[in-house]
Scaffold this motif. Structure first.
Motif, PDB file in Angstrom:
ATOM      1  N   LEU A 144       0.801  -1.169  -0.192  1.00  0.00           N
ATOM      2  CA  LEU A 144       0.047  -0.235   0.024  1.00  0.00           C
ATOM      3  C   LEU A 144       0.843   1.220  -0.006  1.00  0.00           C
ATOM      4  O   LEU A 144       0.596   2.372  -0.677  1.00  0.00           O
ATOM      5  N   ASP A 151       2.624   1.567  -3.502  1.00  0.00           N
ATOM      6  CA  ASP A 151       1.682   2.120  -4.479  1.00  0.00           C
ATOM      7  C   ASP A 151       1.239   3.564  -4.282  1.00  0.00           C
ATOM      8  O   ASP A 151       1.049   4.316  -5.270  1.00  0.00           O
ATOM      9  N   ILE A 173       1.750   6.848  -6.800  1.00  0.00           N
ATOM     10  CA  ILE A 173       0.774   7.663  -7.409  1.00  0.00           C
ATOM     11  C   ILE A 173       0.779   8.792  -6.928  1.00  0.00           C
ATOM     12  O   ILE A 173       0.458  10.056  -7.471  1.00  0.00           O
ATOM     13  N   SER A 218       5.067  -2.175 -10.453  1.00  0.00           N
ATOM     14  CA  SER A 218       5.010  -1.977 -11.777  1.00  0.00           C
ATOM     15  C   SER A 218       5.991  -1.134 -12.207  1.00  0.00           C
ATOM     16  O   SER A 218       6.200   0.135 -11.785  1.00  0.00           O
ATOM     17  N   LYS A 258       5.394   2.643 -13.251  1.00  0.00           N
ATOM     18  CA  LYS A 258       5.089   3.542 -12.165  1.00  0.00           C
ATOM     19  C   LYS A 258       6.306   4.089 -11.564  1.00  0.00           C
ATOM     20  O   LYS A 258       6.512   5.170 -11.238  1.00  0.00           O
ATOM     21  N   VAL A 278       0.296   9.030 -16.571  1.00  0.00           N
ATOM     22  CA  VAL A 278      -0.863   8.546 -16.277  1.00  0.00           C
ATOM     23  C   VAL A 278      -1.599   7.370 -17.141  1.00  0.00           C
ATOM     24  O   VAL A 278      -1.931   6.185 -16.985  1.00  0.00           O
ATOM     25  N   ALA A 290       0.540   4.318 -17.001  1.00  0.00           N
ATOM     26  CA  ALA A 290       0.596   3.441 -15.645  1.00  0.00           C
ATOM     27  C   ALA A 290      -1.048   3.109 -15.213  1.00  0.00           C
ATOM     28  O   ALA A 290      -1.151   2.294 -14.565  1.00  0.00           O
ATOM     29  N   TYR A 291      -2.033   3.859 -15.375  1.00  0.00           N
ATOM     30  CA  TYR A 291      -3.416   3.809 -15.123  1.00  0.00           C
ATOM     31  C   TYR A 291      -4.255   3.874 -16.304  1.00  0.00           C
ATOM     32  O   TYR A 291      -3.999   3.281 -17.535  1.00  0.00           O
ATOM     33  N   TYR A 332      -7.952  14.445 -10.503  1.00  0.00           N
ATOM     34  CA  TYR A 332      -6.559  15.203 -10.459  1.00  0.00           C
ATOM     35  C   TYR A 332      -6.632  16.739 -10.219  1.00  0.00           C
ATOM     36  O   TYR A 332      -5.759  17.041  -9.499  1.00  0.00           O
ATOM     37  N   ASN A 374      -4.588   5.290  -0.212  1.00  0.00           N
ATOM     38  CA  ASN A 374      -4.578   3.921  -0.233  1.00  0.00           C
ATOM     39  C   ASN A 374      -4.829   3.075   0.870  1.00  0.00           C
ATOM     40  O   ASN A 374      -5.744   2.211   0.769  1.00  0.00           O
TER      41      ASN A 374
END
Lengths: 299, 408
Positions: free
Chosen positions: A17, A20, A24, A147, A150, A216, A219-220, A230, A261
């Motif tokens: 968590l 990540d 982000i 990832s 990221k 973004v 990655a997303y 955003y 998260n």
């Protein structure tokens, strides 16, 4: 509180968590820094932030679909958005620079709706992604995964942020921007073309967000209506960190990403965004208490 | 094709002017439809329209519908509802009041159907719809609304049934399975959730995760981390195309291992094209598949329909088009059985519908929803969608459990 129990039993998932959240959070921080720049220099709260991110994402997606590696989308999106930002300044924003905050909020809100709808009309409401072709690192029997794109995004954020600071500190234009932020009138008296400074600042912010958007998209995911989160997070980070304070913005971004998260994990995804808004209220309250105390001290 | 239609329209006008009493117009049954040709539903609105048009063309090609010994051609009057419910309701009113249309075909999406149904109900105009799946459409006691598609609560319920059927593979009884759910927080996805909950309860399965994804979210990392921690046997996800794309990407990136992964909107998110091997073994809910073994007199088999559609419009038919064609077939069947064009009689004939089409069996319950057609589940196998459930219509065996990411 079953979810809390899971974290206590398997602390390894906390690591996931946090990782990540930090990754982000850095992306949020970059967009937030652009917002702080415009806010600090032009006294405009630009709520088009998220739409720039979305547009930057689309640039990366288009490049990806044309067979170019979407990582080139980062500079490409920055360039495209720089031009767009400049055009927007010359057509709309220059009219509202010295007006009150409400006018600029309305104007940028209007622009954000126009951009959303234009993109929806031009490309449809479908979700899009850019494929970076990078894989995933994984440790502890796949329990912690990172990832690679990221991580690349995170590093790029640091590089871009550093470049920005250096640019603002050392270059003539950067110094002019800072001078204008401190006192626009004095800057004008000293021969700085503040109109040009404003145009550059506004375009620069769009470029920063464009680069963010390209990251973004890799990655997303991205679609015409993805902007709002955003914008909201940028706003919040700027509120926490204050204007013109890059380390602060970065720290606030990473903190927000991580907190969010954990909120998503512990309270359930339905409260993740609600948590962000709740936090915003708390931060605003604390900030105003802070300022109150400062004022008393000054008296 | 368009020119041909103009020609027909023009000659119809000329004939109507020439022949007093508009004899020709009497031989045409006009169906009306407000449909999303612009706005956010325009892509699917177009699929719907093409589905309607294809069915009308093929019925007219056979000489039309026989109503009480007289042949009638079908014709559809369209208006663009701009994907906004208020406009849809307005246009339905206009179709009925000004244009004198007595039968309506549905719009695209549950939202639009919800806006139009009260209007058709008010004027007692029968509406057969093919693209409004929300459960709430059928709890209001509407008498003139009929839906050929499976309603939303059935979308992923079949995955629960499939998991129960295959529980033995995991060495468990159905009642020992655990379910993780992540559904977007909108009425449609929550309907699907209700259906999954109901079926899970029926088998005595335990729900271990029940996350509602906010619609702004494009990051599912916290939910998926939780999935890794609690290791459920089934992971069910529904959040429109965005949810599907985000889930496929992050499940692969985070190497989330679950024996069964089922979701909606795989096709609209184009997961195979976008994610390739990452989408492998995902189960996807669908209203229809060209490989199903249903058939009817007009189109032949499901595969024949797919071939005809592809020949006419140059792309593979999405299920939105197929169900729309089925709606027109349903009307034609009801007209023929009613033997009259009196809306009340046609309504009763619709209510008594019991037929098979290339799209599936159609039989309405008293609320007007089709209870004869189950949802199908595709699985992505070797980069193709293959029907794996319901087992009766399936083309292939489901791969279950999904191979672990480490073994791929």
């Amino acid at each position: 509180m079953d979810n809390l129990q899971i974290l206590l039993d398997y602390p390894i998932f906390s690591a996931q968590l946090v990782i990540d959240g930090i990754l982000i959070g850095a992306v949020f921080a970059l967009a937030a820094y652009g917002m702080a720049l415009v806010w600090g220099v032009m006294n405009i709260i630009n709520v088009t932030q998220g739409e720039y991110v979305m547009l930057g994402g689309f640039v990366a997606v288009m490049l990806g679909e044309a067979g170019v590696h979407p990582l080139f989308g980062v500079p490409a999106a920055a360039a495209v958005l720089y031009v767009l930002g400049w055009l927007l300044y010359r057509s709309v924003i220059f009219r509202i620079v010295d007006r009150d905050l409400f006018i600029s909020l309305l104007a940028t809100f209007g622009i954000s709706i126009v951009l959303q709808q234009l993109m929806n009309t031009a490309f449809g409401g479908d979700v899009r992604i850019a494929d970076s072709g990078l894989g995933t690192w994984f440790w502890f029997d796949n329990q912690v995964t990172v990832s690679q794109i990221k991580v690349v995004a995170f590093l790029l954020v640091l590089v871009l942020g550093t470049c920005l600071v250096v640019f603002l500190k050392t270059s003539r234009l950067g110094q002019a921007i800072r001078a204008t932020a401190q006192n626009a009138r004095a800057a004008r008296v000293l021969g700085i073309d503040t109109d040009k400074v404003y145009a550059t600042t506004f375009a620069l912010n769009a470029a920063i967000c464009g680069a963010t958007g390209a990251l973004v998209a890799m990655a997303y995911t991205i679609h015409p209506y993805i902007g709002l989160p955003y914008t909201v997070r940028s706003f919040m980070i700027v509120i926490i960190a204050g204007l013109g304070n890059l380390p602060g913005v970065l720290a606030a971004g990473l903190g927000l990403g991580t907190a969010e998260n954990f909120a998503g994990f512990l309270l359930g995804a339905e409260y993740q965004i609600a948590f962000v808004f709740g936090l915003l209220v708390v931060v605003l309250l604390v900030r105003s208490k802070w300022l109150d105390r400062k004022r008393q001290y000054l008296k | 094709m368009l020119q041909f239609k103009r020609l027909v329209a023009a000659s119809a006008v000329v004939a109507a002017l020439a022949v007093p009493g508009m004899a020709l117009a009497d031989d045409v049954i006009t169906l009306g439809s407000a449909i999303s040709l612009t706005g956010k539903y325009s892509t699917n609105g177009e699929h719907t329209q093409k589905g309607y048009d294809l069915a009308v063309d093929i019925i007219n090609g056979r000489g039309g519908v026989d109503v009480g010994g007289k042949k009638y051609k079908l014709e559809i009057k369209y208006y663009d509802d701009e994907s906004t419910p208020a406009r849809g309701a307005e246009l339905a009113e206009r179709l009925i009041q000004q244009d004198g249309v007595k039968f309506l075909l549905g719009p695209y999406s549950s939202g639009l159907t919800k806006a139009i149904a009260p209007v058709t109900e008010k004027y007692s105009v029968p509406m057969v719809e093919a693209n409004g799946a929300s459960r709430s459409l059928f709890t209001k006691g509407y008498k003139y609304l009929f839906a050929v598609l499976s309603t939303s609560e059935q979308y992923l319920a079949s995955s629960i049934a499939l998991a129960a059927e295959k529980a033995g593979v995991l060495g468990k009884k159905p009642g020992e399975l655990t379910v993780a759910m992540a559904f977007e927080n909108d009425p449609f996805s929550q309907d699907i959730r209700a259906g999954v909950m109901e079926d899970a309860e029926k088998f005595g399965m335990r729900i271990v995760i029940d996350d509602k994804l906010p619609k702004e979210l494009n990051d599912m990392a916290p939910t998926l981390t939780k999935v890794k921690a609690v290791k459920p046997d089934i992971l069910v996800i529904s959040g429109h195309a965005k949810g599907a794309a985000t889930a496929i990407r992050q499940i692969a990136e985070m190497r989330v291992d679950v024996p069964m992964l089922a979701m909606t909107h795989c096709d609209s998110a184009k997961v195979i094209k976008k994610f390739g091997a990452q989408s492998e073994f995902t189960l996807c809910a669908s209203q229809w598949a060209p490989t199903l073994s249903y058939s009817d007199d007009y189109f032949g088999s499901a595969a024949d329909y797919a071939a005809l559609f592809k020949k006419t419009y140059d792309y593979d038919p999405p299920y939105q088009a197929a169900e729309s064609s089925a709606a027109v077939l349903t009307f034609a069947d009801a007209f023929a059985r009613a033997g009259t064009l009196d809306p009340a009689k046609v309504r009763d004939a619709l209510a008594a519908t019991d037929m098979q089409t290339f799209y599936g069996n159609i039989k309405f319950d008293e609320t007007g929803k089709n209870i004869a057609k189950p949802m199908v589940l595709y699985q992505v196998q070797n980069g193709q969608y293959v029907v794996v459930a319901p087992t009766k219509w399936a083309a292939a065996e489901v791969v279950h459990p999904r191979p672990k990411w480490a073994d791929r």
